[in-house]
Enzyme design. Structure first.
Site, PDB file in Angstrom:
ATOM      1  N   GLY A  27      -2.290  88.061 -83.272  1.00 29.40           N
ATOM      2  CA  GLY A  27      -1.090  87.330 -83.671  1.00 29.40           C
ATOM      3  C   GLY A  27      -0.903  86.068 -82.863  1.00 29.40           C
ATOM      4  N   GLN A  29       0.197  85.191 -79.705  1.00 33.72           N
ATOM      5  CA  GLN A  29      -0.443  85.073 -78.394  1.00 33.72           C
ATOM      6  C   GLN A  29      -1.901  85.514 -78.449  1.00 33.72           C
ATOM      7  OE1 GLN A  29       0.506  83.796 -75.456  1.00 33.72           O
ATOM      8  NE2 GLN A  29       2.505  83.173 -76.238  1.00 33.72           N
ATOM      9  N   SER A  52      -6.413  95.694 -91.156  1.00 33.40           N
ATOM     10  CA  SER A  52      -5.702  94.486 -90.746  1.00 33.40           C
ATOM     11  C   SER A  52      -6.213  93.254 -91.494  1.00 33.40           C
ATOM     12  CB  SER A  52      -5.880  94.264 -89.241  1.00 33.40           C
ATOM     13  OG  SER A  52      -5.362  93.005 -88.859  1.00 33.40           O
ATOM     14  N   HIS A 109       3.838  90.538 -71.722  1.00 32.09           N
ATOM     15  CA  HIS A 109       5.269  90.832 -71.550  1.00 32.09           C
ATOM     16  C   HIS A 109       5.353  92.232 -70.948  1.00 32.09           C
ATOM     17  CE1 HIS A 109       9.520  91.018 -72.072  1.00 32.09           C
ATOM     18  NE2 HIS A 109       9.531  91.725 -73.184  1.00 32.09           N
ATOM     19  N   SER A 253      26.487  59.462 -75.533  1.00 31.97           N
ATOM     20  CA  SER A 253      27.594  58.525 -75.303  1.00 31.97           C
ATOM     21  C   SER A 253      28.523  59.056 -74.217  1.00 31.97           C
ATOM     22  CB  SER A 253      28.391  58.322 -76.601  1.00 31.97           C
ATOM     23  OG  SER A 253      29.119  59.507 -76.913  1.00 31.97           O
TER      24      SER A 253
END
Length: 348
Positions: A27, A29, A52, A109, A253
């Site tokens: 996928g 990563q 797959s 992760h 601004s």
């Protein structure tokens, strides 16, 4: 004390010489890690389930594709590149039975390891390499001779070389070109979840919708509310990413800046920060991880209902119309029922 930043000179790609690297999943990563490591001269194989749709994609890119279990058996370093909620089933069925002493498990992760949705053995290295960018950016920056900053962490150092392997992998995917920071599985996981829930995804989307609703409920046109509460958000975020909050304020601004510094703290006030602290504690205690794991294992009934409801918010219909008028945008609309993973990465 400032964190140490590891660069190319601190990492040795030869650590991976003679090792077979398996990327499980292809996928967002997974494909970036695999392609970058391959271009760095490493031997990379891809592990996927039998049916797959990514098999053909990986094979056309020159990779040897194997069933997941066979890839784990064959490899020395195994990168688990499937979603957090999928990891336990894949790990139990195909990874754990084929691990042996001397192998190394790598994650991008820390969720599954930190919250123990899987149990890793003590006799293998367990490490993390987490580029701080989506896979397509990890790949495009590498191709351009650059890199995306990355995190590394070591959970188990059975071999005594776990950190060297993490740095070598980080170098192979281009992370050390930009800079690599050392962390740990807990810190990466908790801060990642907190950022997603309270600021980047949950916080930002809730703020945008609240602003849109406030204007439309007061009788202002939804198109005007969309432009002011969502469309222009990208300009402000881009300015902050490029030059920080101070740089953003320099570029807008004085009217906008005065409104920023005087009104912003009234909206995002101390009570919001207190609720953030409560959510941080819930994340740290594993309450969110348990809730999400139970929801997924129970069939996502509540999650899917929320998804459907959110997709029907008036801001979505207005946004779809306005984005179609903006030729410079690569506008995308997610089909109902399409998974997040397949939309982002085409990994299904």
């Amino acid at each position: 004390m400032a964190a140490k930043i590891y660069t190319d000179k601190d990492a040795d790609l030869s650590v991976l010489e003679g090792k077979k690297l398996a990327v499980i999943g292809f996928g967002s990563q997974g494909h970036a890690h695999a392609l970058n490591l391959k271009d760095s001269g490493c031997e990379v194989i891809i592990g996927l389930y039998a049916n797959s749709k990514s098999r053909e994609v990986a094979e056309n890119l020159g990779f040897q594709v194997m069933d997941t279990a066979d890839a784990v058996k064959a490899a020395d370093v195994i990168f688990i590149g499937v979603p957090d909620t999928v990891i336990p089933a894949v790990y139990e069925a195909d990874v754990a039975p084929n691990l042996s002493e001397g192998k190394c498990l790598l994650f991008s992760h820390g969720f599954a390891v930190h919250f123990e949705t899987i149990t890793v053995p003590d006799n293998i290295d367990v490490i993390m390499v987490a580029p701080k960018g989506p896979g397509h950016t990890v790949r495009s920056q590498f191709v351009d001779g650059k890199g995306v900053p990355a995190l590394i962490a070591v959970k188990n150092d059975a071999s005594g070389s776990a950190k060297d392997i993490a740095l070598a992998w980080a170098k192979g995917v281009g992370g050390t070109r930009a800079g690599v920071f050392e962390t740990n599985f807990r810190e990466e996981t908790v801060t990642d979840l907190f950022g997603e829930q309270c600021v980047l995804c949950g916080g930002a989307s809730a703020l945008v919708k609240a602003g849109f609703e406030t204007l439309t409920e007061a009788g202002y046109q939804p198109e005007m509310a969309y432009f002011e509460c969502l469309h222009e958000l990208k300009l402000i975020v881009d300015l902050m990413i490029e030059s920080g909050i101070a740089g953003m304020r320099f570029s807008i601004s004085e009217t906008a800046e005065y409104g920023d510094v005087t009104v912003g703290p009234k909206i995002i006030d101390a009570s919001v920060k207190e609720r953030m602290k409560e959510q941080l504690k819930a994340i740290e205690a594993g309450e969110f991880a348990k809730e999400w794991t139970d929801e997924y294992n129970g069939g996502n009934e509540n999650f899917n209902a929320i998804r459907k409801s959110e997709a029907q918010h008036p801001i979505e219909e207005v946004g779809k119309k306005l984005r179609s008028m903006m030729s410079w945008l690569d506008a995308k609309d997610v089909a109902e029922g399409q998974s997040q993973a397949s939309y982002i990465s085409g990994s299904k």
